[in-house]
Design an enzyme around this catalytic site. Structure first.
Site, mmCIF file in Angstrom:
data_model
loop_
_atom_site.group_PDB
_atom_site.id
_atom_site.type_symbol
_atom_site.label_atom_id
_atom_site.label_comp_id
_atom_site.label_asym_id
_atom_site.label_seq_id
_atom_site.Cartn_x
_atom_site.Cartn_y
_atom_site.Cartn_z
ATOM 1 N N GLU A 153 0.860 -1.190 0.000
ATOM 2 C CA GLU A 153 0.000 0.000 0.000
ATOM 3 C C GLU A 153 0.891 1.233 0.000
ATOM 4 O OE1 GLU A 153 -3.379 -0.202 -0.336
ATOM 5 O OE2 GLU A 153 -2.744 1.838 -0.749
ATOM 6 N N CYS A 263 6.625 5.373 9.013
ATOM 7 C CA CYS A 263 7.001 4.551 7.850
ATOM 8 C C CYS A 263 8.400 4.831 7.314
ATOM 9 C CB CYS A 263 5.977 4.757 6.740
ATOM 10 S SG CYS A 263 4.315 4.347 7.271
ATOM 11 N N LYS A 266 11.375 3.959 9.667
ATOM 12 C CA LYS A 266 11.374 2.510 9.951
ATOM 13 C C LYS A 266 11.779 1.701 8.710
ATOM 14 C CE LYS A 266 7.109 0.635 9.758
ATOM 15 N NZ LYS A 266 6.888 -0.458 8.822
ATOM 16 N N LYS A 323 3.279 15.395 10.570
ATOM 17 C CA LYS A 323 2.993 16.224 9.395
ATOM 18 C C LYS A 323 1.542 16.679 9.514
ATOM 19 C CE LYS A 323 1.429 12.674 6.250
ATOM 20 N NZ LYS A 323 1.513 12.090 4.928
HETATM 21 C C1 UGA Z 1 4.825 7.403 3.551
HETATM 22 C C2 UGA Z 1 4.812 7.307 2.018
HETATM 23 O O1 UGA Z 1 4.789 8.616 1.443
HETATM 24 C C3 UGA Z 1 3.588 6.532 1.532
HETATM 25 O O2 UGA Z 1 3.631 6.368 0.125
HETATM 26 C C4 UGA Z 1 3.583 5.145 2.209
HETATM 27 O O3 UGA Z 1 2.444 4.379 1.840
HETATM 28 C C5 UGA Z 1 3.584 5.326 3.717
HETATM 29 O O4 UGA Z 1 4.746 6.094 4.102
HETATM 30 C C6 UGA Z 1 3.629 3.963 4.340
HETATM 31 O O5 UGA Z 1 4.632 3.262 4.158
HETATM 32 O O6 UGA Z 1 2.623 3.521 4.926
HETATM 33 P P1 UGA Z 1 3.571 8.944 5.353
HETATM 34 O O7 UGA Z 1 4.457 8.307 6.376
HETATM 35 O O8 UGA Z 1 2.113 9.046 5.616
HETATM 36 O O9 UGA Z 1 3.697 8.171 3.937
HETATM 37 O O10 UGA Z 1 4.113 10.415 5.149
HETATM 38 P P2 UGA Z 1 4.802 11.247 3.973
HETATM 39 O O11 UGA Z 1 3.832 12.135 3.339
HETATM 40 O O12 UGA Z 1 5.595 10.368 3.110
HETATM 41 O O13 UGA Z 1 5.800 12.157 4.844
HETATM 42 C C7 UGA Z 1 6.847 11.543 5.578
HETATM 43 C C8 UGA Z 1 7.681 12.580 6.264
HETATM 44 O O14 UGA Z 1 8.473 13.303 5.337
HETATM 45 C C9 UGA Z 1 6.889 13.639 7.041
HETATM 46 O O15 UGA Z 1 7.540 13.852 8.271
HETATM 47 C C10 UGA Z 1 6.963 14.872 6.166
HETATM 48 O O16 UGA Z 1 6.866 16.062 6.902
HETATM 49 C C11 UGA Z 1 8.344 14.698 5.559
HETATM 50 N N1 UGA Z 1 8.513 15.391 4.250
HETATM 51 C C12 UGA Z 1 7.762 15.026 3.182
HETATM 52 C C13 UGA Z 1 9.485 16.368 4.121
HETATM 53 O O17 UGA Z 1 10.207 16.701 5.092
HETATM 54 N N2 UGA Z 1 9.673 16.977 2.906
HETATM 55 C C14 UGA Z 1 8.933 16.630 1.827
HETATM 56 O O18 UGA Z 1 9.158 17.221 0.742
HETATM 57 C C15 UGA Z 1 7.946 15.650 1.958
#
Ligand code: UGA
Length: 449
Positions: A153, A263, A266, A323
């Site tokens: 997913e 995610c 980890k 986030k």
């Molecule tokens: C992430 C992946 O994006 C999903 O595709 C995946 O399904 C999910 O993990 C999972 O394995 O279940 P998520 O953990 O919900 O999703 O969050 P993200 O939107 O990926 O953000 C992750 C982190 O990166 C956040 O702390 C966000 O603030 C940071 N981030 C994101 C940045 O610092 N810069 C960016 O440009 C984008």
């Protein structure tokens, strides 16, 4: 064709996927060991904060396509496909802890009567399907009929419902024709995106590699951000300049406090362990991890530079979720920033639109740590405002009012939410990450003051 689906686990992936597949017409039974969770969900109350989820949960419960139970027997006997959506958290050594996956395999084994397709949705290291197969065969006997497939997913917290219903791709990892065609029958009629058919191991690896690549992209831009600060340029403009090249892409180039959540950190460490176990050099990924862990240090150095002595300084902390649009604090910068500012003697007023209760459980309030009900309450009499999460609510604050409420108008923004020149024009001393020109202007302004 409506199919009968069983789900083990009602966390983010399990709940959103089960509700989403009910929404497209399938009959879903979702199992959780916790009777309180089952009661809440059966009542139509989501256990997580996720936009769009409450409406779909209620609609599908009412339509009779979705039900929740603590009874594994029911879900197994009434399902053609069984999804594993249990947690795979990090162990102390960074490897994925697969004990919940094993437990489900052991639970399912004695319940298998006729053919079942068992599908990994949880993020697992490559070759986990082999061990699920091995466990079930050992306990259920070699004549029992089942396949293990992988269907990772990719939904993101905060936009999980939309991500699930409008995916950019579906990965089906299956090693038998029967498993492949069952999963194609499940997805093809309702989802109009590319479907990539692979082996089970390849699908498992795709998920880990996707999250690791996203983490690498963020650490890369954060390293560039430090250079921008030294050179006096703005990292957002550099990101725009490179991101328009479709080979690079403009997403995931937002510099700031780094990646958190349950995610990316980890999965990065789990993939490193898989690679190390196979003798593959992971120095590149170690650096991705190291850069990420230094982001909070960089932010705190700016807070200290702005305030000098921290003892008894009142600091408003806005945002504790990892986030925006989620109440999840797992892996959030707030978990490091709040205790470190507290240890330094600051008086903290903390606010988040959704996640306060989750942080409060980890760090109970005391005479120097108060959880507030609004951003404006948090900034009253503050010597500085520190922003840790990119909530829209913070973007739309009335900053004239914020300034008038604060004792000294200092903002340290870990998410680069504002244009430095605009914040300075509003009368703030504004610090952010990777925007050298702005920092230099702030320095000059301070000298004039
Ligand atoms: C992430 C992946 O994006 C999903 O595709 C995946 O399904 C999910 O993990 C999972 O394995 O279940 P998520 O953990 O919900 O999703 O969050 P993200 O939107 O990926 O953000 C992750 C982190 O990166 C956040 O702390 C966000 O603030 C940071 N981030 C994101 C940045 O610092 N810069 C960016 O440009 C984008």
């Amino acid at each position: 064709m409506s199919m009968r689906l069983g789900f083990f686990g009602t966390g983010y992936a399990g709940l959103v996927t089960s509700v989403g597949l009910a929404e497209v017409g399938h009959t879903v039974t979702a199992i959780d060991k916790d009777p309180d969770i089952v009661a809440r969900l059966s009542d139509g109350t989501p256990t997580i904060h996720e936009p769009g989820l409450p409406e779909l949960l209620i609609a599908n419960l009412e339509a009779g396509r979705l039900r929740f139970t603590t009874q594994a027997e029911d879900a197994v006997s009434m399902s053609d496909i069984i999804f594993l959506c249990v947690g795979t958290p990090s162990r102390a050594d960074g490897r994925a802890d697969l004990s919940q996956v094993e437990e489900v395999a052991r639970t399912i084994a004695p319940l298998l009567d006729d053919y079942k397709l068992i599908v990994e949705k949880s993020t697992v290291p490559a070759r986990t399907a082999y061990w699920i197969d091995w466990t079930i065969r050992r306990l259920a006997g070699s004549e029992c009929e089942f396949d293990v497939a992988s269907n990772p997913e990719f939904l993101r917290e905060g936009s999980a419902v939309r991500d699930f219903l409008q995916p950019d791709r579906i990965i089906i990892g299956a090693d038998t024709e029967r498993a492949r065609s069952l999963l194609l029958d499940l997805y093809e009629p309702s989802f109009h995106c590319p479907i990539v058919m692979t082996s089970v191991t390849t699908a498992e690896l795709i998920k880990h590699v996707a999250n690791t690549f996203l983490a690498s992209k963020i650490s890369f831009i954060n390293m560039v951000s430090d250079l921008c600060e030294e050179l006096g340029v703005d990292v957002a403009t550099v990101a725009k300049g490179i991101g328009l090249d479709p080979r690079i892409g403009s997403h995931f180039l937002h510099a700031g406090l780094g990646f958190g959540g349950s995610c990316l950190p980890k999965d990065l460490s789990a993939l490193m362990k898989v690679a190390e176990d196979h003798g593959v050099d992971v120095s590149l990924l170690k650096e991705v991890e190291r850069i990420n862990t230094t982001r909070v240090d960089r932010l705190l150095a700016k807070v200290e530079r702005a305030l000098w002595v921290m003892r008894n300084k009142v600091i408003a902390v806005l945002g504790v979720a990892f986030k925006a649009d989620t109440d999840d604090v797992r892996g959030a910068p707030s978990l490091a920033v709040v205790p470190r500012l507290h240890r330094a003697g600051a008086v903290l007023r903390v606010y988040d639109p959704a996640a306060v209760r989750n942080l409060e459980r980890l760090y109970p309030p005391d005479d120097r740590l108060t959880y507030m009900e609004s951003a404006l309450e948090a900034v009253r009499d503050a010597h500085a405002l520190v922003i840790l999460t990119d909530w829209d609510e913070f973007r739309s604050l009335d900053f004239d009012r914020v300034r008038s409420l604060m004792r000294t108008p200092i903002i340290v923004d870990g998410r680069n939410l504002f244009e430095p020149a605009e914040m300075q024009a509003t009368g703030f001393e504004y610090y952010s990450l990777g925007r050298g020109e702005a920092t230099f202007r702030t320095e000059r302004q301070r000298v004039r003051i």
